[in-house]
Design an enzyme around this catalytic site. Structure first.
Site, mmCIF file in Angstrom:
data_model
loop_
_atom_site.group_PDB
_atom_site.id
_atom_site.type_symbol
_atom_site.label_atom_id
_atom_site.label_comp_id
_atom_site.label_asym_id
_atom_site.label_seq_id
_atom_site.Cartn_x
_atom_site.Cartn_y
_atom_site.Cartn_z
ATOM 1 N N LYS A 194 10.246 1.452 1.259
ATOM 2 C CA LYS A 194 9.156 2.334 2.306
ATOM 3 C C LYS A 194 10.150 3.535 2.780
ATOM 4 O O LYS A 194 11.768 3.738 3.118
ATOM 5 C CB LYS A 194 9.445 1.094 3.346
ATOM 6 C CG LYS A 194 9.180 2.040 4.664
ATOM 7 C CD LYS A 194 7.955 1.765 5.362
ATOM 8 C CE LYS A 194 7.422 2.651 6.638
ATOM 9 N NZ LYS A 194 6.365 2.819 6.369
ATOM 10 N N CYS B 253 5.810 12.789 6.363
ATOM 11 C CA CYS B 253 4.736 11.887 7.817
ATOM 12 C C CYS B 253 4.194 13.035 8.782
ATOM 13 O O CYS B 253 4.751 13.562 9.541
ATOM 14 C CB CYS B 253 6.307 11.209 7.753
ATOM 15 S SG CYS B 253 5.198 9.699 9.514
HETATM 16 C C1 DHB Z 1 4.700 6.604 8.237
HETATM 17 C C2 DHB Z 1 3.669 7.185 7.539
HETATM 18 C C3 DHB Z 1 3.677 7.897 6.475
HETATM 19 O O1 DHB Z 1 2.552 8.962 6.014
HETATM 20 C C4 DHB Z 1 5.283 8.404 5.670
HETATM 21 O O2 DHB Z 1 5.190 9.703 4.762
HETATM 22 C C5 DHB Z 1 5.725 7.718 6.572
HETATM 23 C C6 DHB Z 1 6.022 6.831 7.195
HETATM 24 C C7 DHB Z 1 4.476 5.314 9.164
HETATM 25 O O3 DHB Z 1 3.560 6.214 9.899
HETATM 26 O O4 DHB Z 1 5.199 5.064 9.461
#
Ligand code: DHB
Length: 290
Positions: free
Chosen positions: A46, A146
């Site tokens: 993540k 993001c």
């Molecule tokens: C999140 C969403 C995304 O598209 C990303 O690239 C990184 C984090 C999120 O909302 O946690």
């Protein structure tokens, strides 16, 4: 004999050309261990911030599967355990615990700092960890796409800001000296001049940028629950990143266009809407899939 699905990404060998995207279900060692145990060619964690954070209020994910519509949305707001956690020996051990050969499946970290200083601080920590002898971290994905941080625009839609980030990180010893592959997670583009600007910025740093992952979610989409008469996602007035089969066409176009515009030294990972073996049509234009 079945066809070989082996490939390389930034010269790193992968047993299969398909692996996960950073996103929901990649935030813990336990979640990552399921990817490690699967036939995925790599494990990608993540997107991390410098310190842990809880993210946006629930509900923050939504999934819809119907005859004529298949889509997911998320606005998690980067809940994550902090960079320390994703580069710790224990987390990587757990992520790779069920792989047939735990040192052979590449482990990638993803970072999404709140600003350049935070990205630099995380990269220095990752570098120190690799220098201390952790050989399983094979690359770093820098997320410039993001859409879900309240008050923060998508970095790679602001080309000057994108270049500033690339300029700053390209000088760091982790990339400039030790040549750890840098991947860039990109948002979708929809128009020629935007592709041109984005690709020109990436090509300028091709001495360190070794792959591009296109695409992140389609940002700021909206779904209303017709019964509750409310957005299905709670934060940002319901505006959230769209993924799933609905984005395949956008993803495919982005992979195709990026392959046309990027120099050959930059590999492309096609991300978004890959659902079945037929999703591998993305392979015709890219190098790897998620
Ligand atoms: C999140 C969403 C995304 O598209 C990303 O690239 C990184 C984090 C999120 O909302 O946690």
């Amino acid at each position: 004999m079945p066809p070989s699905l082996k490939t390389t990404l930034a010269t790193i060998p992968l047993d299969t050309c398909v692996y996960n995207a950073s996103g929901p279900r990649t935030g813990s060692g336990q979640a990552l261990s399921k990817i490690g145990a699967s036939s995925a060619g790599a494990v990608l964690a993540k997107s991390a911030t410098l310190t842990s954070q809880t993210g946006n209020p629930l509900p923050r994910t939504w999934h819809h599967e119907a005859e004529d519509s298949h889509a997911s949305m998320n606005s998690e707001g980067l809940p994550n355990a902090g960079i320390d956690y994703y580069i710790s020996t224990e987390t990587i051990d757990e992520a790779l615990s069920d792989t047939s050969n735990s040192s052979s499946k590449p482990y990638f970290v993803s970072i999404s700092g709140k600003n350049i200083a935070e990205n630099i601080a995380m990269l220095e920590q990752i570098h120190a960890k690799i220098k201390s002898g952790e050989t399983r971290i094979k690359g770093v994905e820098l997320n410039l796409a993001c859409p879900n941080i309240i008050g923060k625009p998508i970095i790679a839609y602001d080309f000057d800001q994108m270049e500033s980030v690339l300029e700053a990180v390209s000088k760091l010893p982790i990339f400039a000296v030790d040549k750890i592959p840098l991947g860039i997670k990109m948002p979708p583009y929809f128009d020629g001049p935007h592709y041109d600007r984005a690709a020109a910025a990436l090509n300028k740093y091709s001495h360190v940028v070794k792959y591009v992952a296109s695409i992140n979610t389609v940002g700021n989409c909206l779904m209303i629950d017709p019964v509750a008469e409310m957005p299905v996602i709670r934060s940002k007035g319901g505006f959230a990143g769209l993924s799933g089969r609905a984005v395949k066409y956008t993803a495919l176009a982005n992979v195709k266009k990026m392959r046309e515009l990027l120099v050959d030294e930059i590999d492309i990972v096609g991300v978004g809407g890959v659902y079945s073996g037929q999703g591998t049509s993305m392979m015709d234009v890219g190098d790897c899939l998620r």
